[in-house]
Every structure is written in structure tokens, then in C-alpha cells.
Scaffold this active site. Structure first.
Site, PDB file in Angstrom:
ATOM      1  N   CYS A 182       0.811  -1.218   0.000  1.00 15.95           N
ATOM      2  CA  CYS A 182       0.000   0.000   0.000  1.00 15.95           C
ATOM      3  C   CYS A 182       0.846   1.271   0.000  1.00 15.95           C
ATOM      4  O   CYS A 182       0.355   2.337  -0.377  1.00 15.95           O
ATOM      5  CB  CYS A 182      -0.935  -0.008   1.202  1.00 15.95           C
ATOM      6  SG  CYS A 182      -2.102  -1.393   1.219  1.00 15.95           S
ATOM      7  N   HIS A 234      -9.891 -10.712  -0.043  1.00 18.34           N
ATOM      8  CA  HIS A 234     -10.626 -10.314  -1.242  1.00 18.34           C
ATOM      9  C   HIS A 234     -11.973  -9.672  -0.931  1.00 18.34           C
ATOM     10  O   HIS A 234     -12.734  -9.353  -1.841  1.00 18.34           O
ATOM     11  CB  HIS A 234     -10.755 -11.506  -2.192  1.00 18.34           C
ATOM     12  CG  HIS A 234      -9.423 -11.965  -2.715  1.00 18.34           C
ATOM     13  ND1 HIS A 234      -8.638 -11.170  -3.519  1.00 18.34           N
ATOM     14  CD2 HIS A 234      -8.704 -13.104  -2.516  1.00 18.34           C
ATOM     15  CE1 HIS A 234      -7.517 -11.808  -3.802  1.00 18.34           C
ATOM     16  NE2 HIS A 234      -7.526 -12.982  -3.207  1.00 18.34           N
TER      17      HIS A 234
END
Length: 410
Positions: free
Chosen positions: A184, A230
Site C-alpha cells: 500500500c 478479497h
């Protein structure tokens, strides 16, 4: 000239004072006397076409025979993300995408799909970023001396950067750098490289392209970690044009001035965020302790950095916090004592897109700059350095590390 000649010349020449010059010329000289800084001249963002409502995704995944015994828990996991929609390159609402066969697809196949999906999206977003500059396309492309490509969800070579050079007609002698597996925080790593380049070569621009397609690596086996991963991640792309300029002029144009970069690897957090590769794709493991690592680690790191710059938290008017998930935002808020309003844009990006890894923080910065321009326009304030506000933006890398920037906007 020899040193003695230079000294004699200086003794004979008296430059006019700023007070004796017309105000505009005086202002120009004052600006040119300032050092050049790295400037975000343009940001563009984009997402794949498939829009996946989180509630529908939860029902589908919870109903899969191999996960049905955890169905109620799975639906709650999705609900707690506070995500409403995600934009995905692979339609995870299709039976084919969530089938056992697709979950077992080899990584070679997935990387081929990555290339097919990534290149058109990257081209579209980069073209928009360049168009935002409002200059002749040839002038813009000729000025780009470096392209930095960032991704932790796909690895191909020749890569997306090479395809962009071909499709946009960039110079063949352009420098290329790739940043992989920094998760990230990778946009911040790429931005640092771009800023360093334009400082070293002020006549150049640098192009940063972040592209993450987590859906390419989706696998729904009987592992709840896969489900959790997910339920959070979305796909997206962001392109940033970085140039060298003067802070006052940049802020007058509504651009973002990058004042500094900072990094810190928090002690004892090696298990916090772990990326890996297996036979069926790229994997991510998030420690149950990750929220606690964030809450305990953010404040001392930020305070130490601000102190080194002669600043305090009160000096920061804008907080660009990585929208990594509900608990990530909450723990950053708790650690720094921020209000929801101070991280409102991070909540918006998370709700509308999910966690797009490296791309997310650039969505936040783009939206923050747009909102700031609107506020100044509606308030009738001039976009000058007199109205500028200081901001801090940061994301989290594997480890857990904090990578960030100190910036200014008008």
C-alpha cells in the site's frame, strides 16, 4: 572570468532594489530567488469497468459450497468493511471467476490476464494525466525524463511502462524504474524517486504510474484469509506528473508542492503485512495484530518526524491517510487523536472503491486537491501562498513501515 575580475565587476555594478522595480517584476524576482521544489502538476485516476456491489459479493462468496459452513461469518466480514462498491478487472460476481478451477489457475495465466487488463487502463489514465496539463502533447511527452511504474499485484517484463512508452510515443531514452512488493505504501516510494529525479534534472518531468489489479489473484478456496483479503481489495490506477517549479507559482495553479518525504520501519512488526508468491498467484497475509501495530506505532513516528521539521500536529491542516480498511483508518484516528472530518476523504475512497493498495492514497490526494480548490473558489479566496495549508500523507508498507510526504496546497 578570473576571481579578481569578477570581484572588480561586482564592485562597479549596483543592482536596483526590489522597491524600485515595478511590483510584478519585483514579485517575479522574489519568486526566482526561491529554491525550486518538486511539484505534483497533475493527478489522474481510473478504475476497471466491473462495479461489484459489496452486498452481492458477500452473498455469492458465502454461498459457495466449499465456504458455506462459514457463510454467516463471511457475510459479516463483508458488511464490516464499510465498503459499498469495488471496481474490478475480473468480474468476481461471475460463477467462472469463483469456480474451483479458476481458484487453482496458475500464476503464469494470471500474469497474462494482468497484462491484458493493465495496459489499456494505464494508457487511459496516463493520457488523462498528461491532458490535464493543458499543453501541447509533444511538449509534455518530450519533457518526461523518467517513468516510475508501481505494482504489487502483477509482474511482467517488458512491463506496463514499456507499453506506455510505445503507445504514447515517449522518448526512447527515457529512464525507467519499477517499484514492486511495497504494498500500500508503494506510491510514496515511487513519488520519492520521481521527486528526486526532477530535483536533479529540473528541465525534466517524471511520470509515476501506480496500477493494482488484486482481482487477478483472487482465489476462493476453503481458507478464510483469502476471503478476508478479497473482501477488502479493489482495482485501480493512478498517474501523477511531477515537475520542478516554484512553490508560490505551483500553489497559485492549484498544484501540490512536495516539501519532504519520510520513512520508518516500526520495530517488532515484521508479521504485520506479508506479501508472497505461490503457484496460483500473489498472496497477502494480514496479522490479527496489524490494527494494534498501527495504533501503537503511528503517533510516535509522526511526532518524531514533525519535531524534526520544527512542526507539531497543529501545523498540519490536511491528513491524507491511506484508506486501507475500517480498522486501519480507525486506529490512525485513535493514535493521532483525529476527528472523522479530518479523514473524511479516506472514508469516502474506502467506501467507493475498497483498498486499492498503492493507488488509494493518490485517489485521496486527487480528491483532496479538488475539494481544496472548490473551497477556495466558493469562499472567494485567492489561491496564493498566503492561504496555503500544510498536509501530511502516508501509507503502510510490509513490515509494518510508514512511508509519507509533507506537502502544501493553496
Amino acid at each position: 572570468m578570473r576571481p579578481s575580475t569578477v570581484e572588480a565587476y561586482r564592485a562597479q555594478v549596483t543592482l536596483p532594489s526590489l522597491e524600485s522595480l515595478p511590483s510584478r517584476l519585483a514579485a517575479g524576482l522574489a519568486i526566482n530567488a526561491q529554491p525550486r521544489v518538486a511539484v505534483i502538476e497533475s493527478i489522474a485516476t481510473g478504475t476497471p469497468d466491473h462495479v461489484i456491489p459489496q452486498a452481492e459479493a458477500a452473498k455469492l462468496i458465502a454461498s459457495l459450497p466449499r465456504l458455506k459452513e462459514n457463510g454467516k461469518r463471511i457475510e459479516k466480514i463483508y458488511q464490516n468493511t464499510r465498503i459499498e462498491n469495488r471496481h474490478l478487472a475480473v468480474n468476481l460476481l461471475s460463477e467462472e471467476a469463483v469456480s474451483p478451477e479458476q481458484s487453482a489457475a496458475p500464476i503464469q495465466d494470471r500474469m497474462q490476464v494482468f497484462k491484458e487488463k493493465a495496459v489499456p487502463l494505464a494508457e487511459q489514465v496516463v493520457r488523462q494525466a498528461l491532458a490535464n496539463l493543458g499543453e501541447l502533447s509533444s511538449d509534455v511527452t518530450d519533457s518526461i525524463g523518467l517513468i516510475v511504474f508501481v505494482s504489487s499485484t502483477g509482474f511482467i517484463a517488458p512491463g506496463v511502462d514499456a507499453e506506455i512508452i510505445e503507445r504514447l510515443g515517449l522518448k526512447r531514452n527515457i529512464a525507467r524504474v519499477t517499484v514492486n512488493f511495497m504494498g500500500c505504501a508503494a506510491a510514496m516510494n515511487g513519488l520519492r524517486v520521481a521527486c528526486d529525479h526532477v530535483k536533479a534534472y529540473p528541465a525534466n518531468r517524471a511520470l509515476l504510474v501506480c496500477l493494482e489489479l488484486s482481482s487477478i489473484n483472487a482465489a476462493f478456496k476453503d481458507d478464510l484469509n483469502d476471503v478476508i483479503i478479497h473482501s477488502i481489495f479493489g482495482d485501480g490506477c493512478a498517474a501523477v506528473v511531477v515537475g520542478s517549479g516554484y512553490a508560490a507559482i505551483a500553489k497559485d495553479r492549484g498544484q501540490i508542492v512536495i516539501r519532504d518525504h519520510f520513512s520508518y520501519l516500526i520495530e517488532g512488526t515484521q508479521d504485520g503485512i506479508t506479501l508472497g508468491v505461490n503457484d496460483t498467484g500473489i498472496t497477502c497475509q494480514l496479522s490479527p495484530q496489524l490494527p494494534d501495530y498501527v495504533e501503537a506505532g503511528v503517533r510516535p513516528v509522526i511526532e518524531q518526524y514533525l519535531t524534526s521539521q520544527g512542526l507539531t500536529q497543529d501545523s498540519i491542516g490536511l491528513w491524507a491517510v491511506h484508506p486501507g480498511g475500517t480498522r486501519i483508518i480507525q486506529k490512525v484516528k485513535s493514535s493521532l487523536g483525529l476527528e472523522d472530518s479530518q479523514v473524511a476523504i479516506s472514508w469516502e475512497v474506502l467506501r467507493e472503491y475498497g483498498n486499492m493498495l498503492s493507488v488509494s492514497i493518490l485517489f485521496v490526494l486527487e480528491r483532496m486537491a479538488h475539494q481544496r480548490r472548490q473551497e477556495l473558489s466558493q469562499g472567494g479566496a485567492a489561491t496564493t501562498s498566503a492561504t496555503s495549508v500544510r498536509g501530511l500523507g502516508f501509507s503502510f508498507s510490509p513490515g509494518v513501515g510508514i512511508e509519507g510526504i509533507l506537502f502544501e496546497m493553496a
